[in-house]
Design an enzyme around this catalytic site. Structure first.
Site, PDB file in Angstrom:
ATOM      1  N   LYS A 111      20.652  76.865  51.239  1.00 25.68           N
ATOM      2  CA  LYS A 111      21.048  75.470  51.394  1.00 25.68           C
ATOM      3  C   LYS A 111      21.488  75.168  52.830  1.00 25.68           C
ATOM      4  CE  LYS A 111      24.330  72.186  49.213  1.00 25.68           C
ATOM      5  NZ  LYS A 111      25.375  72.076  48.171  1.00 25.68           N
ATOM      6  N   SER A 124      24.874  68.245  45.136  1.00 29.09           N
ATOM      7  CA  SER A 124      24.316  68.197  46.472  1.00 29.09           C
ATOM      8  C   SER A 124      23.295  69.304  46.751  1.00 29.09           C
ATOM      9  CB  SER A 124      25.450  68.297  47.508  1.00 29.09           C
ATOM     10  OG  SER A 124      26.091  69.559  47.452  1.00 29.09           O
ATOM     11  N   SER A 129      28.026  70.436  42.399  1.00 31.78           N
ATOM     12  CA  SER A 129      26.803  70.478  43.197  1.00 31.78           C
ATOM     13  C   SER A 129      25.861  71.631  42.894  1.00 31.78           C
ATOM     14  CB  SER A 129      27.160  70.493  44.690  1.00 31.78           C
ATOM     15  OG  SER A 129      27.746  69.271  45.061  1.00 31.78           O
TER      16      SER A 129
END
Length: 498
Positions: A76, A151, A175
């Protein structure tokens, strides 16, 4: 079987077994992942940075004795350092290029994983839909008109699209679990202190943020936690050690568990019939597995709890923007998105005493939650209140957009000091995701699993929250439900290999 079919059919543990047996080489596996990503990314937009050449070099040099040698992976674009790899944090603000690896990055590489890309995130991970001014909209492989969640939406998208079997993710208010619920994946939000965030940070958002992965199978999630958990000298705390391996827990029968189910909304907002149907599916699977399930309420987890959580995050954003101003030698408020700017300004309005009092209220509620649910092995509850939303559905429109513009341009953020105005903002921000922040505050582990498909064919997962430090019970339960349901064989109907 082609290398692309291997990516599609096998989880990370399965891919590593093929590499170990010599049925496929790390280079061929990585090259297939790169080729598939090039094919699918124009439709789903899940990539922040491509690290193809580094991946190819790593595939040629990987230690074949590493437990996941040669398995393609993605990391990420937020909250983790890879030496020499640009970090955007989902923002148009000046980038950060670390000259070091995070401990977690080192552990991924030691396991034999080969990162091929960094994955998109909303700006600073502040939205639970992965849409940003910097990168645009990340889309759901199950239906590209819908959100992949956030997210860690780039990570969930790249996994659901069959490019990699698992990808790094982080969770500060849902997330990991929200993207898993939207894209049919497994996502373990680990106990606080289970995986170190050092040396990039010692903790994030007052300890609310944890790192792990999203994956297609329970055994991959468990195996990756075995390879990455444990204390680090720079970490301020560590979760209690497991009794055995997480992989062994995921493979064994859990025995008869005592479970609870919570159907209420902490915000008192609408919950869709599809969400309740997904919860019913999880309850039915649990009963089929031989477990007792009791309905409970959590009256002390309400609007004040969620308001205190949101206020704490606002103060953390304010602090982050201050630190970025120092790093860049200038104010970056003009570089960030309007919503981030407004949230940071609200955080600046809160006094230190208000922030501390809010945290103390959160901790008190967490102690009550942990104490009163300790008799249950896990508590089932929703993750998302509605099926995966259409892209852009959370963007302010009409009067809402006008109000946000006025708050920003006229610097009327002080209006959020009034509970009525702040309550309206809270509802608009969290109407899709009422529950996940609970475990970020309490530090408990919670696993998302893909129990349900909606009438329109979209995934809709739910979660099981456990006792602090007890991921093993959650993995054992999730592994059993996966075997009963067969969700690990379910794939998005998206660029299916011939």
């Amino acid at each position: 079987m082609s290398a692309e079919q291997v990516l599609w059919e096998y989880d990370a543990v399965g891919q590593a077994e093929l590499v170990r047996k010599g049925d496929i080489s790390p280079f061929d596996l990585v090259e297939a992942a790169i080729n598939r990503l090039e094919k699918v990314n124009p439709q789903i937009n899940c990539v922040a940075e491509k690290t193809y050449e580094q991946a190819r070099a790593a595939a040629k040099a990987v230690d074949r004795d590493a437990p996941l040698a040669g398995v393609p992976f993605a990391i990420k674009d937020l909250g983790i350092a890879q030496k020499g790899v640009i970090t955007h944090s989902g923002s148009r603000a000046p980038v950060f290029v670390p000259d070091f690896d995070s401990v977690l990055t080192e552990r991924y590489r030691a396991a034999g994983l080969i990162p091929i890309a960094t994955t998109t995130s909303p700006e600073y991970g502040l939205r639970l839909m992965t849409e940003s001014a910097a990168f645009g909209v990340t889309r759901n492989p199950w239906n590209t008109g819908h959100t992949t969640g956030g997210s860690s939406g780039g990570s969930s998208s790249i996994v659901a699209a069959g490019v990699v079997a698992a990808a790094h993710a982080s969770d500060g208010g849902g997330s990991i679990r929200v993207p898993s619920a939207c894209t049919g994946l497994v996502g373990m939000k680990t106990s606080r202190g289970r995986v170190p965030l050092s040396p990039l940070v010692t903790e994030s958002w007052y300890g609310f943020v944890v790192d792990h992965v999203v994956s297609r199978t329970v055994r991959d999630s468990a195996a990756l936690l075995d390879l990455t958990h444990g204390p680090d000298p720079l970490a301020p705390y560590a979760a209690r050690p497991p009794k055995g391996t997480f992989a062994a827990a995921a493979a064994r029968d859990p025995g008869r568990l005592t479970l609870a189910v919570y159907r209420g909304s902490p915000l008192g907002l609408e919950i869709s019939k599809e969400t309740l149907a997904a919860l019913d599916t999880a309850v039915a699977l649990a009963r089929e597995g031989g477990h007792s399930v009791e309905e409970i309420d959590l009256p002390y987890i309400g609007r004040q709890f969620m308001a205190d959580f949101a206020g704490s995050v606002a103060s953390a954003v304010a602090g982050l923007l201050r630190m970025e101003r120092v790093r860049n030698g200038r104010d970056i408020a003009g570089d960030v998105e309007r919503a981030s700017r407004v949230l940071g300004r609200y955080g600046e309005l809160r006094t230190a005493g208000e922030i501390y009092a809010g945290l103390e209220r959160l901790h008190a509620a967490s102690r009550q939650l942990i104490s009163e649910t300790a008799k249950y092995d896990a508590v089932l509850m929703p993750i998302i209140a509605h099926p995966p939303l259409a892209v852009g559905a959370m963007n302010p429109k009409g009067a809402d957009e006008l109000i946000e513009n006025l708050l920003d341009k006229l610097r009327l953020t002080w209006l959020l000091k009034f509970p009525q105005f702040f309550g309206q903002l809270l509802d608009k921000s969290l109407w899709f995701t009422h529950w996940p922040a609970i475990q970020n505050v309490s530090g408990q582990p919670s696993i998302a699993f893909p129990v349900h498909l909606t009438e329109t064919g979209l995934p809709l997962g739910v979660q099981a929250a456990g006792r602090p430090g007890d991921e093993e019970t959650l993995y054992s339960l999730a592994g059993q439900l996966e075997r009963i349901s067969g969700w690990d064989k379910r794939r998005a109907p998206f660029h299916v290999p011939a």
